[in-house]
Design an enzyme around this catalytic site. Structure first.
Site, PDB file in Angstrom:
ATOM      1  N   HIS A 206       3.983  -6.389   4.383  1.00 24.79           N
ATOM      2  CA  HIS A 206       4.244  -6.635   6.332  1.00 24.79           C
ATOM      3  C   HIS A 206       3.407  -7.372   6.770  1.00 24.79           C
ATOM      4  O   HIS A 206       2.376  -6.939   6.492  1.00 24.79           O
ATOM      5  CB  HIS A 206       5.530  -5.416   7.009  1.00 24.79           C
ATOM      6  CG  HIS A 206       5.204  -3.784   5.951  1.00 24.79           C
ATOM      7  ND1 HIS A 206       4.457  -3.268   5.240  1.00 24.79           N
ATOM      8  CD2 HIS A 206       4.347  -3.493   7.444  1.00 24.79           C
ATOM      9  CE1 HIS A 206       3.663  -2.370   5.501  1.00 24.79           C
ATOM     10  NE2 HIS A 206       3.212  -2.313   6.606  1.00 24.79           N
TER      11      HIS A 206
ATOM     12  N   TYR B 130       0.773  -1.386   0.183  1.00 27.12           N
ATOM     13  CA  TYR B 130       0.227  -0.153   0.388  1.00 27.12           C
ATOM     14  C   TYR B 130       0.594   1.560  -0.173  1.00 27.12           C
ATOM     15  O   TYR B 130       2.125   1.205   0.173  1.00 27.12           O
ATOM     16  CB  TYR B 130      -0.891  -0.111   1.404  1.00 27.12           C
ATOM     17  CG  TYR B 130      -0.908   0.256   2.550  1.00 27.12           C
ATOM     18  CD1 TYR B 130       0.247  -1.422   3.063  1.00 27.12           C
ATOM     19  CD2 TYR B 130       0.089   1.399   3.497  1.00 27.12           C
ATOM     20  CE1 TYR B 130       0.136  -1.258   4.618  1.00 27.12           C
ATOM     21  CE2 TYR B 130       0.602   1.473   4.149  1.00 27.12           C
ATOM     22  CZ  TYR B 130       1.140   0.279   4.987  1.00 27.12           C
ATOM     23  OH  TYR B 130       1.764   0.389   6.398  1.00 27.12           O
TER      24      TYR B 130
HETATM   25 FE   LIG Z   1       1.538  -1.307   7.975  1.00 24.29          FE
END
Ligand SMILES: [Fe+2]
Length: 207
Positions: free
Chosen positions: A146, A140
């Site tokens: 992550h 994003y």
């Molecule tokens: Fe994040």
């Protein structure tokens, strides 16, 4: 036959030397590298009161699983001497397969997934072991993939992020990943089998 005792003795000595060497190597390897600290970020699940078990892909009463590639991630929480930390608390949160967090601070355009849990809370077992089933989060904005971790041991609390080894190119463009410098290796999961990752978390704790 007369030289047999000497042969045995040589073998015994060789075995002893191997043992001493192995012990020395264990000692040298005994202090694992501490897992790197990372910022908490703006999407910490403050006040989250929903389902928080180890399976983020399936919510009770829902017939459909979360969208995305299902992955398993497991590891151990260790102290700085490499001993397992039993009873460590782990809170983790991540974006969904569209790169969106189920958090009011996330105003991005990606759709929410009503079947994705997004948050899990775990407690490690006797060997420091933990495990989740989740979906591969998406990228994003400027961020590479992550998962956020907030880990509380007995004497130390660590805010960290786990990264994926297949994303080397994208990781190299991520400012937070790059900030880790040579410690980045401690934040990188290991791909053990297809869709199966391993990541040990090493705290300052001394148990
Ligand atoms: Fe994040």
């Amino acid at each position: 036959m007369t030289d047999q005792p000497q042969t045995i003795s040589r073998r015994a000595f060789a075995g002893y030397a191997l043992l001493v060497g192995a012990l020395a190597a264990t000692r040298a390897l005994g202090a694992p590298t501490l897992t790197a600290e990372s910022p908490m970020g703006p999407f910490y699940p403050t006040g989250y009161a929903g389902e928080d078990d180890f399976d983020l892909t399936l919510l009770k009463g829902h017939r459909a699983r979360a969208l995305g590639d299902v992955i398993e991630v497991s590891g151990r929480v260790l102290d700085r001497l490499g001993n397992p930390v039993r009873g460590a608390k782990i809170e983790l949160w991540q974006a969904n397969a569209a790169g969106r967090y189920a958090h009011r601070n996330d105003r991005s355009a990606g759709p929410l997934d009503p079947n994705f849990q997004g948050v899990a809370r775990l407690v490690t077992g006797a060997s420091g072991e933990w495990r989740i089933r989740t979906i591969r989060p998406n990228f994003y904005g400027p961020r590479t993939r992550h998962i956020h971790f907030d880990v509380s041991g007995r004497a130390h609390r660590l805010m960290a992020q786990m990264y994926f080894p297949e994303d080397a190119d994208r990781n190299a463009t991520d400012a937070l990943y790059r900030d880790l410098g040579s410690d980045a290796a401690t934040s990188l999961a290991r791909l053990e089998a297809p869709a199966t990752y391993r990541w040990d978390i090493v705290l300052m704790d001394k148990v």
